[in-house]
Design a protein around this motif. Structure first.
Motif, PDB file in Angstrom:
ATOM      1  N   LYS A   1       2.314   7.781   4.327  1.00  0.00           N
ATOM      2  CA  LYS A   1       1.880   8.688   5.074  1.00  0.00           C
ATOM      3  C   LYS A   1       2.879   8.359   6.420  1.00  0.00           C
ATOM      4  O   LYS A   1       2.461   9.571   7.178  1.00  0.00           O
ATOM      5  CB  LYS A   1       0.242   8.460   4.947  1.00  0.00           C
TER       6      LYS A   1
ATOM      7  N   ASP B   1       1.391  -1.070  -0.177  1.00  0.00           N
ATOM      8  CA  ASP B   1       0.044  -0.390  -0.039  1.00  0.00           C
ATOM      9  C   ASP B   1       1.392   1.103  -0.041  1.00  0.00           C
ATOM     10  O   ASP B   1       1.215   1.352   0.839  1.00  0.00           O
ATOM     11  CB  ASP B   1      -0.874   0.069   1.100  1.00  0.00           C
TER      12      ASP B   1
ATOM     13  N   ALA C   1      -0.456   4.799   1.622  1.00  0.00           N
ATOM     14  CA  ALA C   1      -0.419   3.727   3.340  1.00  0.00           C
ATOM     15  C   ALA C   1       1.401   4.091   3.743  1.00  0.00           C
ATOM     16  O   ALA C   1       1.666   4.597   5.285  1.00  0.00           O
ATOM     17  CB  ALA C   1      -1.149   2.574   3.919  1.00  0.00           C
TER      18      ALA C   1
END
Length: 303
Positions: free
Chosen positions: A276, A270, A273
């Protein structure tokens, strides 16, 4: 002459041309066989490639019986082979010092090791801090000396290379207590075990050198044809099956260059993700803003 020769990381053919030439002229060839392994070769393939018998040197021989290795090295050429580089993760300086004390000349022939090949994950080598070793926990032993070094690295924004424990020809303690020497099967720490232990120590220390959300990179079989990287948080990698050994882990520092991040995203399931998580981690150990400048005081004389 004592030749200290690095073998590289995987194949028997990873030895350098100069290293191979030295091995072929040596009377005895020892392979240090307790700190790492060649992932795509063994004693028999080395012997076939070198055209020489290879003597396995375990920890006991290297640390307690080095005289056997150095015997007649003042008149004969002796090779001491080390997986990776001879002065990489394990330096073997004791053996070199003993040889020098005996008047035996020493020549080192270098090769790739995990300490430089880890750059293949995309992180820039000059952004790494202190490397740390993670050893297997036991029922009553939970060493956490690595924790402070990780904290120091991350406070100044540097990545940390975690070198995972290897147990080869380790005596079984219970059998030793019975007066018998029995060796346990070889064990190689996995990425998941490493991350589980890191999380356990953080839960005990609670100083937040890292958290379950700290971004890391799992490194599997570095230098072999099937090397692999996995980008994930510490918690995610605690549940990751990294496959066959050997494994290592890199914990990111809080200063991740844009080029590094773009490279790492290729290894994330991901990507958004993980990005982040990296951005959120930048807030850790961020230096406080400078205090505001004092207001200028104007005196009557200046008016």
């Amino acid at each position: 002459m004592l030749y200290m020769i690095g073998l590289g990381l995987a194949h028997e053919s990873d030895i350098t041309v100069r290293g191979l030439a030295a091995v072929k002229k040596c009377k005895r060839v020892y392979l240090e066989a307790y700190t790492s392994i060649l992932m795509s070769a063994d004693k028999s393939t080395l012997e076939e490639f070198y055209g020489r018998e290879v003597i396995l040197a375990d920890r006991e021989m290297v640390e307690s019986e080095s005289d056997k290795i150095l015997e007649n090295a003042d008149v004969d050429d002796i090779a001491f082979l080390v997986v990776g580089d001879v002065f990489g993760a394990t330096t073997h300086t004791d053996l070199v010092i003993r040889a020098r004390d005996l008047g035996i000349p020493v020549e080192s022939i270098h090769n790739a090791s995990v300490m430089n090949a880890v750059g293949a994950c995309g992180l820039q080598l000059y952004n790494f801090g202190q490397a740390v070793s993670i050893v297997f926990f036991t029922e009553d032993w939970r060493p956490d000396s690595f924790y402070n070094k990780i904290m120091e690295n991350r406070k100044i924004g540097l990545h940390t290379l975690l070198l995972l424990d290897i147990k080869v020809k380790e005596p079984n303690i219970k059998e030793l207590m019975k007066g018998r020497v029995v060796y346990d099967p070889p064990r190689y720490m996995s990425v998941s075990t490493c991350c589980e232990q890191l999380l356990e120590i953080e839960a005990l220390r609670k100083e937040e050198a890292y958290t379950p959300n700290t971004p890391c990179i799992a490194v599997s079989r570095l230098g072999s044809p099937n090397q692999a990287f996995k980008a994930g948080t510490l918690e995610e990698l605690a549940n990751y099956d990294a496959g066959e050994p050997l494994h290592s882990v890199v914990m990111l520092g809080r200063q991740v260059h844009e080029l590094e991040l773009n490279y790492l995203l290729a290894f994330a399931d991901d990507k958004e993700a993980y990005k982040k998580a990296v951005i959120a981690d930048q807030e850790y150990f961020k230096p406080p803003p400078p205090p505001p400048a004092p207001e200028e005081i104007i005196t009557d004389d200046e008016e």
